[in-house]
Enzyme design. Structure first.
Site, PDB file in Angstrom:
ATOM      1  N   CYS A 111       0.826  -1.224   0.000  1.00 38.90           N
ATOM      2  CA  CYS A 111       0.000   0.000   0.000  1.00 38.90           C
ATOM      3  C   CYS A 111       0.854   1.267   0.000  1.00 38.90           C
ATOM      4  O   CYS A 111       0.348   2.353  -0.281  1.00 38.90           O
ATOM      5  CB  CYS A 111      -0.938  -0.012   1.192  1.00 38.90           C
ATOM      6  N   HIS A 251      -3.418   6.785   2.411  1.00 37.79           N
ATOM      7  CA  HIS A 251      -3.807   5.491   1.828  1.00 37.79           C
ATOM      8  C   HIS A 251      -5.199   5.125   2.348  1.00 37.79           C
ATOM      9  O   HIS A 251      -5.456   5.190   3.552  1.00 37.79           O
ATOM     10  CB  HIS A 251      -2.791   4.421   2.220  1.00 37.79           C
ATOM     11  N   ASN A 281     -10.194  -0.411  -0.565  1.00 35.10           N
ATOM     12  CA  ASN A 281      -8.735  -0.397  -0.422  1.00 35.10           C
ATOM     13  C   ASN A 281      -8.115  -0.963  -1.698  1.00 35.10           C
ATOM     14  O   ASN A 281      -8.232  -2.154  -1.965  1.00 35.10           O
ATOM     15  CB  ASN A 281      -8.349  -1.239   0.807  1.00 35.10           C
TER      16      ASN A 281
HETATM   17  O1  UT7 Z   1      -4.001  -1.683   3.428  1.00 43.45           O
HETATM   18  C1  UT7 Z   1      -3.036  -1.541   4.422  1.00 43.45           C
HETATM   19  C2  UT7 Z   1      -3.031  -2.585   5.458  1.00 43.45           C
HETATM   20  N1  UT7 Z   1      -4.329  -2.964   5.927  1.00 43.45           N
HETATM   21  C3  UT7 Z   1      -4.988  -2.236   6.839  1.00 43.45           C
HETATM   22  O2  UT7 Z   1      -4.588  -1.182   7.245  1.00 43.45           O
HETATM   23  C4  UT7 Z   1      -6.247  -2.870   7.373  1.00 43.45           C
HETATM   24  C5  UT7 Z   1      -6.407  -2.516   8.809  1.00 43.45           C
HETATM   25  N2  UT7 Z   1      -7.469  -3.248   9.455  1.00 43.45           N
HETATM   26  C6  UT7 Z   1      -8.785  -2.961   9.309  1.00 43.45           C
HETATM   27  O3  UT7 Z   1      -9.162  -2.096   8.552  1.00 43.45           O
HETATM   28  C7  UT7 Z   1      -9.750  -3.671  10.228  1.00 43.45           C
HETATM   29  O4  UT7 Z   1      -9.025  -4.411  11.185  1.00 43.45           O
HETATM   30  C8  UT7 Z   1     -10.759  -4.598   9.497  1.00 43.45           C
HETATM   31  C9  UT7 Z   1     -11.754  -3.778   8.700  1.00 43.45           C
HETATM   32  C10 UT7 Z   1     -10.020  -5.551   8.570  1.00 43.45           C
HETATM   33  C11 UT7 Z   1     -11.531  -5.412  10.530  1.00 43.45           C
HETATM   34  O5  UT7 Z   1     -12.203  -4.544  11.423  1.00 43.45           O
HETATM   35  P1  UT7 Z   1     -12.029  -4.716  13.000  1.00 43.45           P
HETATM   36  O6  UT7 Z   1     -12.859  -3.686  13.607  1.00 43.45           O
HETATM   37  O7  UT7 Z   1     -10.571  -4.702  13.321  1.00 43.45           O
HETATM   38  O8  UT7 Z   1     -12.671  -6.137  13.229  1.00 43.45           O
HETATM   39  P2  UT7 Z   1     -12.054  -7.385  14.033  1.00 43.45           P
HETATM   40  O9  UT7 Z   1     -11.129  -8.147  13.148  1.00 43.45           O
HETATM   41  O10 UT7 Z   1     -11.554  -6.944  15.377  1.00 43.45           O
HETATM   42  O11 UT7 Z   1     -13.360  -8.245  14.252  1.00 43.45           O
HETATM   43  C12 UT7 Z   1     -14.437  -7.778  15.096  1.00 43.45           C
HETATM   44  C13 UT7 Z   1     -15.619  -8.694  14.905  1.00 43.45           C
HETATM   45  C14 UT7 Z   1     -15.267 -10.193  15.019  1.00 43.45           C
HETATM   46  O12 UT7 Z   1     -16.351 -10.846  15.592  1.00 43.45           O
HETATM   47  P3  UT7 Z   1     -16.355 -11.251  17.163  1.00 43.45           P
HETATM   48  O13 UT7 Z   1     -15.154 -12.148  17.332  1.00 43.45           O
HETATM   49  O14 UT7 Z   1     -16.210  -9.959  17.900  1.00 43.45           O
HETATM   50  O15 UT7 Z   1     -17.664 -11.933  17.351  1.00 43.45           O
HETATM   51  C15 UT7 Z   1     -15.156 -10.605  13.566  1.00 43.45           C
HETATM   52  O16 UT7 Z   1     -15.396 -11.978  13.395  1.00 43.45           O
HETATM   53  O17 UT7 Z   1     -16.175  -8.505  13.601  1.00 43.45           O
HETATM   54  C16 UT7 Z   1     -16.243  -9.777  12.930  1.00 43.45           C
HETATM   55  N3  UT7 Z   1     -16.073  -9.552  11.506  1.00 43.45           N
HETATM   56  C17 UT7 Z   1     -17.081  -9.313  10.677  1.00 43.45           C
HETATM   57  N4  UT7 Z   1     -18.400  -9.229  10.876  1.00 43.45           N
HETATM   58  C18 UT7 Z   1     -19.174  -8.974   9.823  1.00 43.45           C
HETATM   59  C19 UT7 Z   1     -14.887  -9.507  10.816  1.00 43.45           C
HETATM   60  N5  UT7 Z   1     -15.150  -9.237   9.520  1.00 43.45           N
HETATM   61  C20 UT7 Z   1     -16.498  -9.125   9.414  1.00 43.45           C
HETATM   62  C21 UT7 Z   1     -17.360  -8.854   8.336  1.00 43.45           C
HETATM   63  N6  UT7 Z   1     -18.679  -8.766   8.573  1.00 43.45           N
HETATM   64  N7  UT7 Z   1     -16.903  -8.634   7.079  1.00 43.45           N
END
Ligand code: UT7
Length: 324
Positions: A111, A251, A281
């Site tokens: 990125c 980004h 992204n």
């Molecule tokens: O491009 C450069 C490098 N990449 C980045 O900078 C990406 C950075 N990370 C992010 O943008 C975020 O971490 C994500 C958007 C990928 C994920 O969001 P988050 O708020 O960090 O979610 P999480 O991984 O902490 O998951 C929270 C909850 C989990 O459920 P439980 O365990 O709390 O019940 C996940 O299973 O959200 C759940 N979850 C979803 N739910 C519905 C994860 N993905 C999804 C989804 N839809 N697509």
């Protein structure tokens, strides 16, 4: 002498995938995706390889410039989704646009790829090695996305955009460049195969090793702090402060990251260019896509101070200050 961005261009594939489409593919919801990422839609390349997206962006750049393809001296394509392992995607772009007097190569800084590529072109111009360069970020991330993994498939999109960088005597142009990487974090975001570690095999495909693996939450936590600190470094070199910034083009990984950076450095939220809602992204393409949109919609004006900053796999982070 400086290197100045004299034209921009972009291309987005026609097909659009909405959050509602994704609801039918994995266990997710439009509400979750909007709230946690800010994304509403993403573009998906169907039959077009990365070089085709990049070439269409390059043609748009040339259309917006006073140069013709034969004047171009250097083409750099930043991508993690090359057409094929070799030759470089940039050579397919060279052929497609007819820029036969240029030399061309690819770089991979995920990125941060666009800012890294811009820094190379900037250095070549400042050293007198070339007088101009086309720098493109282009991705077809849909091809390395695991469409069964809801934690990654909702955030990526395809697209290409870039700039023409030219030598100039004025005070407009690139004022500073700061690049960082840290190889201790290569497991945060990766596509394990195919490569020399895990060559192409039936097993690699069955293990889904050919798709993006991301520790999203850990990556998220490091992003805001890193982007804020590298931005301060770039502003310090330019002899400026966050209050001097007219526009921040970050980004587009997650709207919450961009908002978090703005809050951390005390930048008015309205100064952050936001395109993640409609582009998602797009890795190396995201900053030039946002830049091209901001110019074509008349936001960025001559003389504005524009802060570019990025964070990506894994880990790379970078920033640049540009006087437009
Ligand atoms: O491009 C450069 C490098 N990449 C980045 O900078 C990406 C950075 N990370 C992010 O943008 C975020 O971490 C994500 C958007 C990928 C994920 O969001 P988050 O708020 O960090 O979610 P999480 O991984 O902490 O998951 C929270 C909850 C989990 O459920 P439980 O365990 O709390 O019940 C996940 O299973 O959200 C759940 N979850 C979803 N739910 C519905 C994860 N993905 C999804 C989804 N839809 N697509």
């Amino acid at each position: 002498m400086r290197a100045r961005i004299t034209a921009t261009g972009s291309y987005l594939p026609e097909k659009i995938l909405t959050n509602f489409d994704l609801e039918k593919m994995v266990d997710t919801s439009d509400e979750w995706i909007r709230q946690r990422t800010g994304i509403e839609i993403r573009h998906i390349a169907e039959d077009e390889p990365t070089s085709e997206l990049a070439a269409k962006a390059a043609l748009d750049i040339l259309k917006n410039s006073s140069l013709s393809a034969s004047d171009v001296e250097l083409i750099i394509v930043a991508t993690v989704t090359p057409d094929q392992p070799l030759p470089a995607t940039a050579l397919f772009v060279q052929e497609r646009i007819g820029a036969y007097n240029a030399f061309a190569f690819d770089i991979n800084a995920a990125c941060s790829g666009f800012i890294y590529a811009l820094s190379i072109a900037n250095a070549y111009i400042l050293s007198g090695f070339v007088k101009n360069a086309i720098v493109i970020g282009a991705e077809t991330l849909s091809k390395i996305t695991d469409w069964t993994d809801r934690s990654t498939c909702v955030i990526f999109g395809d697209g290409a955009a870039g700039v023409l960088l030219e030598a100039t005597d004025g005070d407009r142009g690139i004022l500073s460049m700061v690049l960082h990487s840290d190889g201790r974090y290569t497991d945060l975001m990766r596509v394990p195969a195919p490569g020399s570690r895990i060559p192409c095999s039936k097993e690699a495909i069955e293990n889904r090793d050919i798709y993006i693996k991301m520790k999203g939450n850990e990556t998220f936590k490091m992003a805001i702090r890193s982007i804020a600190s590298v931005s301060k470094e770039a502003l310090d070199i330019a002899g400026m402060d966050f209050k001097d910034v007219d526009w921040m083009i970050c980004h587009q990984a997650n709207k919450r990251i961009i908002d978090g950076v703005a809050r951390r450095v005390g930048l008015d939220e309205d100064k952050a260019i936001i395109t993640i809602d409609r582009h998602a992204n797009t890795a190396a393409a995201s900053i030039p896509l946002a830049m091209d949109w901001a110019l074509k919609t008349g936001k960025i004006k001559e003389g504005d101070i524009v802060l570019l900053n990025s964070f990506g796999a894994s880990l790379t982070w970078s920033a640049s200050v540009v006087r437009w």
